[in-house]
Design a protein around this motif. Structure first.
Motif, PDB file in Angstrom:
ATOM      1  N   GLU A  32       8.159   9.563  -0.610  1.00 61.24           N
ATOM      2  CA  GLU A  32       6.703   9.528  -0.665  1.00 61.24           C
ATOM      3  C   GLU A  32       6.116  10.038   0.639  1.00 61.24           C
ATOM      4  OE1 GLU A  32       3.031   6.357  -1.289  1.00 61.24           O
ATOM      5  OE2 GLU A  32       5.081   5.799  -1.786  1.00 61.24           O
ATOM      6  N   PRO A  33       5.152  10.980   0.575  1.00 62.62           N
ATOM      7  CA  PRO A  33       4.494  11.428   1.804  1.00 62.62           C
ATOM      8  C   PRO A  33       3.830  10.244   2.498  1.00 62.62           C
ATOM      9  CG  PRO A  33       3.939  12.856  -0.046  1.00 62.62           C
ATOM     10  CD  PRO A  33       4.643  11.664  -0.617  1.00 62.62           C
ATOM     11  N   VAL A  34       3.801  10.298   3.826  1.00 56.62           N
ATOM     12  CA  VAL A  34       3.263   9.163   4.565  1.00 56.62           C
ATOM     13  C   VAL A  34       2.105   9.598   5.444  1.00 56.62           C
ATOM     14  CG1 VAL A  34       5.462   7.943   4.596  1.00 56.62           C
ATOM     15  CG2 VAL A  34       4.891   9.485   6.468  1.00 56.62           C
ATOM     16  N   THR A  57      10.536  13.366   7.810  1.00 57.51           N
ATOM     17  CA  THR A  57      11.608  12.379   7.816  1.00 57.51           C
ATOM     18  C   THR A  57      12.645  12.757   8.867  1.00 57.51           C
ATOM     19  OG1 THR A  57      12.977  13.520   6.170  1.00 57.51           O
ATOM     20  CG2 THR A  57      11.283  11.999   5.347  1.00 57.51           C
ATOM     21  N   LEU A  58      13.433  11.774   9.264  1.00 59.94           N
ATOM     22  CA  LEU A  58      14.497  12.028  10.229  1.00 59.94           C
ATOM     23  C   LEU A  58      15.546  12.984   9.675  1.00 59.94           C
ATOM     24  CD1 LEU A  58      14.886   8.421  11.650  1.00 59.94           C
ATOM     25  CD2 LEU A  58      14.085  10.428  12.904  1.00 59.94           C
ATOM     26  N   ASN A  66       9.631   3.274   6.921  1.00 64.72           N
ATOM     27  CA  ASN A  66      10.375   3.541   5.691  1.00 64.72           C
ATOM     28  C   ASN A  66       9.381   3.801   4.566  1.00 64.72           C
ATOM     29  OD1 ASN A  66      11.725   3.051   3.109  1.00 64.72           O
ATOM     30  ND2 ASN A  66      13.452   2.316   4.317  1.00 64.72           N
ATOM     31  N   SER A  67       9.332   5.055   4.091  1.00 61.37           N
ATOM     32  CA  SER A  67       8.340   5.427   3.078  1.00 61.37           C
ATOM     33  C   SER A  67       8.670   4.865   1.704  1.00 61.37           C
ATOM     34  CB  SER A  67       8.225   6.954   2.991  1.00 61.37           C
ATOM     35  OG  SER A  67       9.443   7.534   2.558  1.00 61.37           O
ATOM     36  N   LYS A  68       9.888   4.353   1.526  1.00 55.95           N
ATOM     37  CA  LYS A  68      10.259   3.759   0.240  1.00 55.95           C
ATOM     38  C   LYS A  68       9.828   2.297   0.170  1.00 55.95           C
ATOM     39  CE  LYS A  68      14.224   3.093  -2.847  1.00 55.95           C
ATOM     40  NZ  LYS A  68      13.637   3.784  -4.000  1.00 55.95           N
ATOM     41  N   THR A  69      10.122   1.556   1.241  1.00 55.77           N
ATOM     42  CA  THR A  69       9.759   0.138   1.262  1.00 55.77           C
ATOM     43  C   THR A  69       8.381  -0.097   1.865  1.00 55.77           C
ATOM     44  OG1 THR A  69      10.788  -0.202   3.437  1.00 55.77           O
ATOM     45  CG2 THR A  69      12.188  -0.494   1.493  1.00 55.77           C
ATOM     46  N   LYS A  70       7.831   0.964   2.499  1.00 53.35           N
ATOM     47  CA  LYS A  70       6.508   0.887   3.155  1.00 53.35           C
ATOM     48  C   LYS A  70       6.494  -0.181   4.251  1.00 53.35           C
ATOM     49  CE  LYS A  70       3.969   2.650  -0.843  1.00 53.35           C
ATOM     50  NZ  LYS A  70       5.172   3.037  -1.582  1.00 53.35           N
ATOM     51  N   THR A  71       7.568  -0.211   5.041  1.00 54.30           N
ATOM     52  CA  THR A  71       7.677  -1.165   6.135  1.00 54.30           C
ATOM     53  C   THR A  71       8.066  -0.440   7.421  1.00 54.30           C
ATOM     54  OG1 THR A  71       9.998  -1.620   5.584  1.00 54.30           O
ATOM     55  CG2 THR A  71       8.324  -3.071   4.621  1.00 54.30           C
ATOM     56  N   SER A  97      12.979   7.745   6.325  1.00 55.80           N
ATOM     57  CA  SER A  97      12.532   7.172   7.588  1.00 55.80           C
ATOM     58  C   SER A  97      11.803   8.213   8.424  1.00 55.80           C
ATOM     59  CB  SER A  97      13.716   6.618   8.382  1.00 55.80           C
ATOM     60  OG  SER A  97      14.327   5.551   7.691  1.00 55.80           O
ATOM     61  N   VAL A  98      10.607   7.854   8.873  1.00 56.55           N
ATOM     62  CA  VAL A  98       9.770   8.733   9.682  1.00 56.55           C
ATOM     63  C   VAL A  98       9.591   8.098  11.055  1.00 56.55           C
ATOM     64  CG1 VAL A  98       7.497   9.834   9.872  1.00 56.55           C
ATOM     65  CG2 VAL A  98       8.555   9.533   7.622  1.00 56.55           C
TER      66      VAL A  98
END
Length: 385
Positions: free
Chosen positions: A290-292, A321-322, A356-361, A375-376
């Motif tokens: 997901e774009p952040v 992302t990394l 973390n764009s998947k867990t949004k944490t 991971s960004v």
């Protein structure tokens, strides 16, 4: 005599424990995998060896694989996806694709279809239709994903859909039509009427790029209360408030499902939010991370790849992302799905904060394992890579 699920789980746990202690593998199948591959090339202990029945061209940049899963495969719910694993140049590669055919079609024929858009400069999607022919072999995971209609349940590998009781709006962009085709084919083959309206707004860049157009028109004729709208973006533009009012003016009371390229999903969500649609009504599925939009991302960050000695600086206006940053630096970290599911790209973070764009944490600042593909970097990051 029937065996309940708890008993089966206990047996599976016991056998897994025995396998790990005797063979240092997660299962006896994994231990014997190299030997079995001598007789059955491309066999995988953790996947289901399946046969390619046909490779069907859908458009100039889209094709469908018709696959016969083996008998141990459990089936799926309309809207779910699978992980497809193949061998290329001696290495295993995996990608995730939505199933574009329905569970009823699988029940009747034993076949599934996955419809794939060729990614420009991609390593796998342009190669697959040349590499796979009828009679070829692929490996499948069990079906995964929650992008399914709320009234869809799986019983003994077959999805049983009850008549839809809440109005639904489906918004598809390009190859994002694939899970919707599965859902609508299921409704059509089951001969189910829907008690409330179901509307599809399908966007493509030209008339030639509307996939399954004939089938979708057939479903519309067969299923009362189903409306399909084909929207040419070159002629009519992208999803907008005006389109909502024109094609589905009662959208505010519907469950809304969105699937397509990431920018299209982000745009559709923003339009719906501006229309005060409740977040719980909006369901979506990305074809990648997901774009952040990072909170407080006013400063650029540096990423140090410790083992290689390389360092890059991020663009604060274009978060990456990394995994992408590593590949931009000419590194080749192990990766698979690129959407945070397969965990092949796990890497040790030595320090720094990532989102973390998947867990949004957000992570803490210390050492931990992270997934590169989702991971960004938020602050300066050091990776063991």
């Amino acid at each position: 005599m029937s065996i309940n699920t708890n008993t089966l789980d206990i047996r599976h746990t016991i056998w897994s424990w025995i396998a790990r202690n005797l063979t240092n593998n997660v299962s006896f199948k994994a231990y014997f995998e190299p030997l079995i591959q001598l007789f059955f090339p491309q066999w995988r202990a953790d996947r289901f060896r399946s046969s390619v029945i046909d490779v069907r061209r859908e458009s100039d940049d889209m094709y469908s694989l018709v696959i016969k899963p083996n008998k141990q495969w459990k089936g799926f719910r309309a809207g779910q996806y699978i992980e497809l694993t193949v061998e290329k140049e001696g290495a295993w590669v995996s990608r995730f694709f939505s199933i574009s055919s329905s569970p009823r079609y699988f029940n009747d024929s034993g076949l599934i279809e996955i419809s794939i858009r060729i990614q420009e400069n991609g390593q796998i999607t342009p190669w697959l239709p040349q590499a796979l022919k009828a009679g070829g072999v692929v490996n499948l995971s069990q079906a995964e994903g929650e992008f399914c209609l709320a009234d869809s349940t799986t019983i003994s590998g077959v999805t049983a859909s009850t008549p839809t009781t809440k109005p639904i709006l489906m918004i598809a962009g390009g190859s994002g039509i694939t899970p919707f085709r599965s859902m609508l084919q299921q409704i059509s083959l089951n001969g189910l009427a829907v008690s409330k309206p179901v509307s599809l707004m399908y966007y493509a860049r030209s008339p030639e790029h509307f996939l399954f157009k004939e089938a979708l028109n057939t479903y519309q004729q067969q299923v009362p209360n189903l409306t399909v709208n084909f929207i040419d973006t070159n002629e009519l533009g992208f999803f907008s408030d005006a389109h909502l009012l024109k094609y589905c003016d009662d959208f505010a009371i519907r469950d809304i499902y969105i699937c397509g390229p990431s920018p299209m999903i982000m745009h559709a969500r923003k339009v719906l939010q501006n229309q005060n649609v409740n977040q719980e009504q909006i369901h979506y599925e990305f074809f990648g991370p997901e774009p952040v939009s990072l909170e407080g991302s006013g400063q650029a960050s540096s990423v140090l790849f410790q083992q290689s000695g390389k360092q890059v600086t991020t663009n604060k206006d274009e978060p990456k992302t990394l995994l992408t940053l590593a590949e931009d630096a000419q590194l080749k970290p192990l990766s698979g799905c690129r959407i945070g599911v397969c965990h092949q790209c796990i890497c040790q973070k030595k320090s720094g904060v990532v989102y973390n764009s998947k867990t949004k944490t957000y992570s803490d600042t210390g050492q931990e394992e992270i997934q590169l593909c989702v991971s960004v970097p938020v602050a300066d990051v050091v990776l063991a890579l």
